[in-house]
Design a protein around this motif. Structure first.
Motif, PDB file in Angstrom:
ATOM      1  N   LYS A 138      43.016  44.792  43.293  1.00 49.32           N
ATOM      2  CA  LYS A 138      42.130  44.709  42.129  1.00 49.32           C
ATOM      3  C   LYS A 138      42.550  43.545  41.215  1.00 49.32           C
ATOM      4  O   LYS A 138      41.706  42.792  40.726  1.00 49.32           O
ATOM      5  CB  LYS A 138      42.160  46.032  41.353  1.00 49.32           C
ATOM      6  N   ALA A 139      43.870  43.393  41.035  1.00 53.64           N
ATOM      7  CA  ALA A 139      44.358  42.313  40.170  1.00 53.64           C
ATOM      8  C   ALA A 139      44.002  40.951  40.763  1.00 53.64           C
ATOM      9  O   ALA A 139      43.580  40.033  40.040  1.00 53.64           O
ATOM     10  CB  ALA A 139      45.865  42.438  39.991  1.00 53.64           C
ATOM     11  N   ILE A 140      44.155  40.831  42.073  1.00 54.34           N
ATOM     12  CA  ILE A 140      43.845  39.550  42.729  1.00 54.34           C
ATOM     13  C   ILE A 140      42.346  39.266  42.623  1.00 54.34           C
ATOM     14  O   ILE A 140      41.924  38.147  42.317  1.00 54.34           O
ATOM     15  CB  ILE A 140      44.306  39.563  44.208  1.00 54.34           C
ATOM     16  N   THR A 141      41.553  40.305  42.855  1.00 57.83           N
ATOM     17  CA  THR A 141      40.100  40.122  42.781  1.00 57.83           C
ATOM     18  C   THR A 141      39.659  39.769  41.359  1.00 57.83           C
ATOM     19  O   THR A 141      38.814  38.880  41.173  1.00 57.83           O
ATOM     20  CB  THR A 141      39.376  41.420  43.221  1.00 57.83           C
ATOM     21  N   ASP A 142      40.249  40.451  40.363  1.00 58.53           N
ATOM     22  CA  ASP A 142      39.860  40.193  38.971  1.00 58.53           C
ATOM     23  C   ASP A 142      40.084  38.736  38.590  1.00 58.53           C
ATOM     24  O   ASP A 142      39.308  38.156  37.823  1.00 58.53           O
ATOM     25  CB  ASP A 142      40.643  41.107  38.017  1.00 58.53           C
ATOM     26  N   VAL A 143      41.161  38.158  39.120  1.00 52.68           N
ATOM     27  CA  VAL A 143      41.416  36.735  38.845  1.00 52.68           C
ATOM     28  C   VAL A 143      40.428  35.878  39.641  1.00 52.68           C
ATOM     29  O   VAL A 143      39.815  34.956  39.102  1.00 52.68           O
ATOM     30  CB  VAL A 143      42.876  36.373  39.211  1.00 52.68           C
ATOM     31  N   THR A 144      40.268  36.200  40.906  1.00 54.02           N
ATOM     32  CA  THR A 144      39.443  35.360  41.785  1.00 54.02           C
ATOM     33  C   THR A 144      38.002  35.260  41.279  1.00 54.02           C
ATOM     34  O   THR A 144      37.424  34.165  41.260  1.00 54.02           O
ATOM     35  CB  THR A 144      39.447  35.939  43.223  1.00 54.02           C
ATOM     36  N   ARG A 145      37.456  36.378  40.860  1.00 55.77           N
ATOM     37  CA  ARG A 145      36.027  36.393  40.492  1.00 55.77           C
ATOM     38  C   ARG A 145      35.716  35.457  39.321  1.00 55.77           C
ATOM     39  O   ARG A 145      34.624  34.926  39.243  1.00 55.77           O
ATOM     40  CB  ARG A 145      35.518  37.806  40.193  1.00 55.77           C
ATOM     41  N   THR A 146      36.707  35.217  38.455  1.00 56.66           N
ATOM     42  CA  THR A 146      36.435  34.385  37.274  1.00 56.66           C
ATOM     43  C   THR A 146      36.159  32.920  37.643  1.00 56.66           C
ATOM     44  O   THR A 146      35.597  32.178  36.845  1.00 56.66           O
ATOM     45  CB  THR A 146      37.623  34.415  36.284  1.00 56.66           C
ATOM     46  N   PHE A 147      36.562  32.534  38.842  1.00 56.92           N
ATOM     47  CA  PHE A 147      36.414  31.127  39.230  1.00 56.92           C
ATOM     48  C   PHE A 147      35.053  30.817  39.863  1.00 56.92           C
ATOM     49  O   PHE A 147      34.744  29.660  40.099  1.00 56.92           O
ATOM     50  CB  PHE A 147      37.524  30.734  40.212  1.00 56.92           C
ATOM     51  N   TYR A 148      34.294  31.866  40.174  1.00 62.02           N
ATOM     52  CA  TYR A 148      33.058  31.630  40.918  1.00 62.02           C
ATOM     53  C   TYR A 148      31.832  32.070  40.127  1.00 62.02           C
ATOM     54  O   TYR A 148      31.632  33.270  39.901  1.00 62.02           O
ATOM     55  CB  TYR A 148      33.101  32.377  42.258  1.00 62.02           C
ATOM     56  N   PRO A 149      30.989  31.117  39.729  1.00 58.99           N
ATOM     57  CA  PRO A 149      29.776  31.498  38.997  1.00 58.99           C
ATOM     58  C   PRO A 149      28.846  32.359  39.844  1.00 58.99           C
ATOM     59  O   PRO A 149      28.072  33.161  39.311  1.00 58.99           O
ATOM     60  CB  PRO A 149      29.110  30.151  38.676  1.00 58.99           C
ATOM     61  N   GLU A 150      28.930  32.210  41.181  1.00 64.94           N
ATOM     62  CA  GLU A 150      28.025  32.948  42.074  1.00 64.94           C
ATOM     63  C   GLU A 150      28.615  34.279  42.538  1.00 64.94           C
ATOM     64  O   GLU A 150      28.106  34.885  43.472  1.00 64.94           O
ATOM     65  CB  GLU A 150      27.720  32.094  43.319  1.00 64.94           C
ATOM     66  N   TRP A 151      29.725  34.688  41.918  1.00 62.73           N
ATOM     67  CA  TRP A 151      30.389  35.921  42.372  1.00 62.73           C
ATOM     68  C   TRP A 151      29.411  37.102  42.323  1.00 62.73           C
ATOM     69  O   TRP A 151      28.722  37.319  41.333  1.00 62.73           O
ATOM     70  CB  TRP A 151      31.603  36.220  41.489  1.00 62.73           C
ATOM     71  N   ASP A 152      29.382  37.860  43.421  1.00 62.59           N
ATOM     72  CA  ASP A 152      28.439  38.975  43.530  1.00 62.59           C
ATOM     73  C   ASP A 152      29.251  40.270  43.661  1.00 62.59           C
ATOM     74  O   ASP A 152      29.793  40.566  44.733  1.00 62.59           O
ATOM     75  CB  ASP A 152      27.559  38.751  44.777  1.00 62.59           C
ATOM     76  N   ASP A 153      29.320  41.011  42.562  1.00 62.04           N
ATOM     77  CA  ASP A 153      30.146  42.215  42.565  1.00 62.04           C
ATOM     78  C   ASP A 153      29.610  43.285  43.524  1.00 62.04           C
ATOM     79  O   ASP A 153      30.403  44.007  44.148  1.00 62.04           O
ATOM     80  CB  ASP A 153      30.237  42.783  41.147  1.00 62.04           C
ATOM     81  N   ALA A 154      28.281  43.354  43.631  1.00 69.56           N
ATOM     82  CA  ALA A 154      27.686  44.350  44.540  1.00 69.56           C
ATOM     83  C   ALA A 154      28.079  44.019  45.984  1.00 69.56           C
ATOM     84  O   ALA A 154      28.418  44.920  46.768  1.00 69.56           O
ATOM     85  CB  ALA A 154      26.167  44.348  44.381  1.00 69.56           C
ATOM     86  N   ALA A 155      28.047  42.732  46.305  1.00 69.60           N
ATOM     87  CA  ALA A 155      28.438  42.324  47.664  1.00 69.60           C
ATOM     88  C   ALA A 155      29.908  42.653  47.901  1.00 69.60           C
ATOM     89  O   ALA A 155      30.287  43.131  48.981  1.00 69.60           O
ATOM     90  CB  ALA A 155      28.206  40.830  47.853  1.00 69.60           C
ATOM     91  N   TYR A 156      30.730  42.429  46.887  1.00 72.39           N
ATOM     92  CA  TYR A 156      32.167  42.719  47.014  1.00 72.39           C
ATOM     93  C   TYR A 156      32.384  44.207  47.309  1.00 72.39           C
ATOM     94  O   TYR A 156      33.143  44.573  48.210  1.00 72.39           O
ATOM     95  CB  TYR A 156      32.884  42.304  45.728  1.00 72.39           C
ATOM     96  N   ARG A 157      31.676  45.049  46.541  1.00 66.66           N
ATOM     97  CA  ARG A 157      31.799  46.499  46.761  1.00 66.66           C
ATOM     98  C   ARG A 157      31.332  46.859  48.167  1.00 66.66           C
ATOM     99  O   ARG A 157      31.932  47.705  48.848  1.00 66.66           O
ATOM    100  CB  ARG A 157      30.961  47.281  45.741  1.00 66.66           C
ATOM    101  N   LYS A 158      30.245  46.212  48.590  1.00 69.90           N
ATOM    102  CA  LYS A 158      29.700  46.493  49.924  1.00 69.90           C
ATOM    103  C   LYS A 158      30.733  46.156  51.012  1.00 69.90           C
ATOM    104  O   LYS A 158      30.962  46.953  51.925  1.00 69.90           O
ATOM    105  CB  LYS A 158      28.424  45.652  50.132  1.00 69.90           C
ATOM    106  N   TRP A 159      31.370  44.997  50.869  1.00 70.68           N
ATOM    107  CA  TRP A 159      32.349  44.599  51.894  1.00 70.68           C
ATOM    108  C   TRP A 159      33.605  45.465  51.828  1.00 70.68           C
ATOM    109  O   TRP A 159      34.203  45.781  52.855  1.00 70.68           O
ATOM    110  CB  TRP A 159      32.702  43.111  51.749  1.00 70.68           C
ATOM    111  N   LEU A 160      34.002  45.867  50.606  1.00 71.57           N
ATOM    112  CA  LEU A 160      35.168  46.762  50.499  1.00 71.57           C
ATOM    113  C   LEU A 160      34.905  48.058  51.258  1.00 71.57           C
ATOM    114  O   LEU A 160      35.754  48.548  52.001  1.00 71.57           O
ATOM    115  CB  LEU A 160      35.453  47.108  49.037  1.00 71.57           C
ATOM    116  N   ASP A 161      33.691  48.605  51.051  1.00 67.40           N
ATOM    117  CA  ASP A 161      33.324  49.846  51.737  1.00 67.40           C
ATOM    118  C   ASP A 161      33.267  49.631  53.247  1.00 67.40           C
ATOM    119  O   ASP A 161      33.776  50.430  54.027  1.00 67.40           O
ATOM    120  CB  ASP A 161      31.961  50.350  51.239  1.00 67.40           C
ATOM    121  N   ALA A 162      32.617  48.527  53.630  1.00 67.10           N
ATOM    122  CA  ALA A 162      32.448  48.257  55.062  1.00 67.10           C
ATOM    123  C   ALA A 162      33.806  48.124  55.759  1.00 67.10           C
ATOM    124  O   ALA A 162      33.975  48.544  56.901  1.00 67.10           O
ATOM    125  CB  ALA A 162      31.631  46.984  55.255  1.00 67.10           C
ATOM    126  N   PHE A 163      34.763  47.531  55.052  1.00 64.99           N
ATOM    127  CA  PHE A 163      36.083  47.309  55.656  1.00 64.99           C
ATOM    128  C   PHE A 163      37.058  48.452  55.373  1.00 64.99           C
ATOM    129  O   PHE A 163      38.197  48.427  55.856  1.00 64.99           O
ATOM    130  CB  PHE A 163      36.697  46.004  55.129  1.00 64.99           C
TER     131      PHE A 163
END
Lengths: 284, 216
Positions: A98-123
């Motif tokens: 979570k800490a790594i993701t929280d930092v990473t997301r700030t760098f990307y204007p196109e960050w898609d939190d729903a997609a992130y949740r989807k991939w977390l679940d899928a994996f």
């Protein structure tokens, strides 16, 4: 010209010299929405090529462009559109995902939190864990989840399946095929060629720092045949040989398809082609 | 700002917090107070060492940032820690002044000039450590060794100066309110060196890092 300009990755004349190794004049171009396998034995220069492409090392010559944009001049725009995953690099092993993701997301204007949740679940990833608590396969999947959540259109993967058990490798191959179905371009280096047989559209074969083949997988495979013989290799077969390997019953010999008519041959697997060509190069 | 947050959340080593507390060494009688600045250098070394072990450069350089941005963020983050350390030194100098105590025989007394001296030490550390570190980020120990040697060399000179150089002995090496103009000027000089040294460090380090092949 348009499709050429929009190639997710185009490399021209890439060279990198080290005291004991030289990457020579590597050129290729990826097609959008395909999986390209980058093969070669350990030390062939696969990682050097990828490190040069990503500017981790400075190439001595060559031109690299992503989506028609020169690199590294447009590095920020390009990095927003690519994802890099390396099996050998595990980041911040004691930090929670979570800490790594929280930092990473700030760098990307196109960050898609729903997609992130989807991939977390899928994996099946748990954000409360640290990378140190994940298996190698799960680490790769987490890195993929990060890349896919910022909208990466090109995924560059360095040996993503190395060190994984067959089931985990199969799962990753399925992920790559799913990404391809979604229109992503996947470029991955490996020496485990059986993974590529299942998913790759195209093969780049690197040998001793030189690109020996850049072909469709089927075209590459169909260009070669394997002849099996006893402990004595007939002279005619020796003449046609492009590499031979010792097996329990005698030898397997790689021959070009056009030279194969005179012998009893069978289809060659990607692994057999790579191993025999490496044997030939060693003997040369 | 995003990279500074990344430095804090992913690269900060717990020793950084602990070493900040070393500014309390100013309360110890007869201690060479410049050494408390060395501990901050040690914290910076730990940060760089942790960064190496966590493949921080590989992670950072896949983010949409340039190598120059990455260098600037790391050095500014460390400079920020140094500024916090300076503020804490200031607090402990004030406590020492209010509580009184004997003069320090091992270097400058805990007064205004000590803050200037600390800034000079940080400038020296930043100027040596970071450019060497960014020549090869896998060898922070080598950079730390040279920077520490320079810092200790300067501390030894400072201690010697409190016995041999009139201006240091009679003006700077007193925690009282006398010669406050000279002490303020010395401290401002330290501030100028700290700012200029850190800026130069960023410039040189970025140049080295941009030219380096990374072994990740």
């Amino acid at each position: 010209m348009d499709s050429e300009m929009m190639s997710p990755l185009a490399v021209e004349g890439l060279c990198k010299n080290y005291p004991a190794f030289r990457l020579e004049d590597v050129s290729f171009r990826l097609t959008p929405g395909t999986i390209t396998g980058f093969i070669g034995r350990n030390g062939a220069g696969k990682t050097t090529t990828i490190n040069s492409i990503l500017s981790f090392v400075r190439p001595d010559a060559g031109k690299i462009s992503f989506f028609g944009m020169d690199y590294p001049e447009h590095d920020r725009e390009i990095k927003e559109k690519i994802g890099f995953v390396s099996a050998g690099m595990t980041y911040y092993t004691r930090k929670k995902l979570k800490a790594i993701t929280d930092v990473t997301r700030t760098f990307y204007p196109e960050w898609d939190d729903a997609a992130y949740r989807k991939w977390l679940d899928a994996f099946g990833l748990d954000e409360g864990k640290t990378p140190a608590e994940l298996s190698n396969g799960m680490k790769i999947k987490y890195a993929l989840a990060l890349a896919l959540s910022h909208g990466a259109e090109l995924l560059i993967l360095d040996e993503p399946t190395s060190g994984l058990d067959p089931v985990s490798r199969e799962e990753l191959v399925e992920v790559f095929l799913r990404l391809k179905d979604e229109g992503k371009t996947v470029f991955f280096s490996t020496h485990i060629t059986s993974d590529l047989e299942k998913c790759a559209d195209r093969i780049l074969f690197l040998q001793q720092g030189r690109l020996k083949a850049d072909e469709e997988l089927e075209t590459f495979r169909e260009a070669w045949r394997i002849a099996e013989c006893g402990k004595e290799i007939p002279e005619a077969l020796k003449q046609a040989s492009r590499g031979c390997c010792r097996i329990r019953e005698g030898y397997t010999v790689l021959v070009r398809k056009e030279d194969a008519a005179a012998f009893e041959t069978r289809e060659a697997s990607l692994e057999e082609i790579m191993i025999h060509l490496e044997k030939e190069a060693e003997e040369a | 700002m995003k990279l500074l947050m990344k430095e804090w959340k992913l690269c900060m080593h717990p020793m950084g917090y602990i070493m900040l507390l070393c500014s309390a060494l100013i309360l110890v009688p007869g201690y060479p107070y410049g050494v408390s600045c060395f501990y901050m250098g040690l914290a910076i070394y730990f940060i760089c060492l942790t960064a190496r072990e966590n493949h921080d450069a590989g992670f950072t350089l896949t983010l949409p940032v340039s190598r120059r941005d990455a260098v600037r963020a790391r050095i500014l983050f460390c400079a920020l820690l140094e500024v916090i350390d300076l503020a804490l030194i200031g607090v402990f100098v004030l406590i020492k002044y209010l509580t009184g105590g004997p003069e320090n025989p091992a270097g400058l007394d805990a007064g205004l000039a000590l803050i200037g001296e600390a800034m000079i030490l940080f400038a020296l550390f930043n100027l040596i450590f970071f450019p060497l570190y960014y020549r090869d980020i896998n060898k922070p120990g080598k950079a730390f060794m040279f920077a520490s040697a320079a810092v200790f060399g300067w501390i030894i000179l400072e201690i010697a100066a409190t016995y041999t150089i009139d201006f240091v002995q009679n003006v700077l090496d007193h925690a009282d309110g006398k010669n406050i103009g000279d002490k303020a000027l010395f401290t401002l000089g330290g501030l100028a060196l700290f700012l200029a040294g850190t800026a130069k460090s960023i410039q040189s380090s970025a140049k080295h890092f941009e030219e380096t092949d990374l072994s990740l």
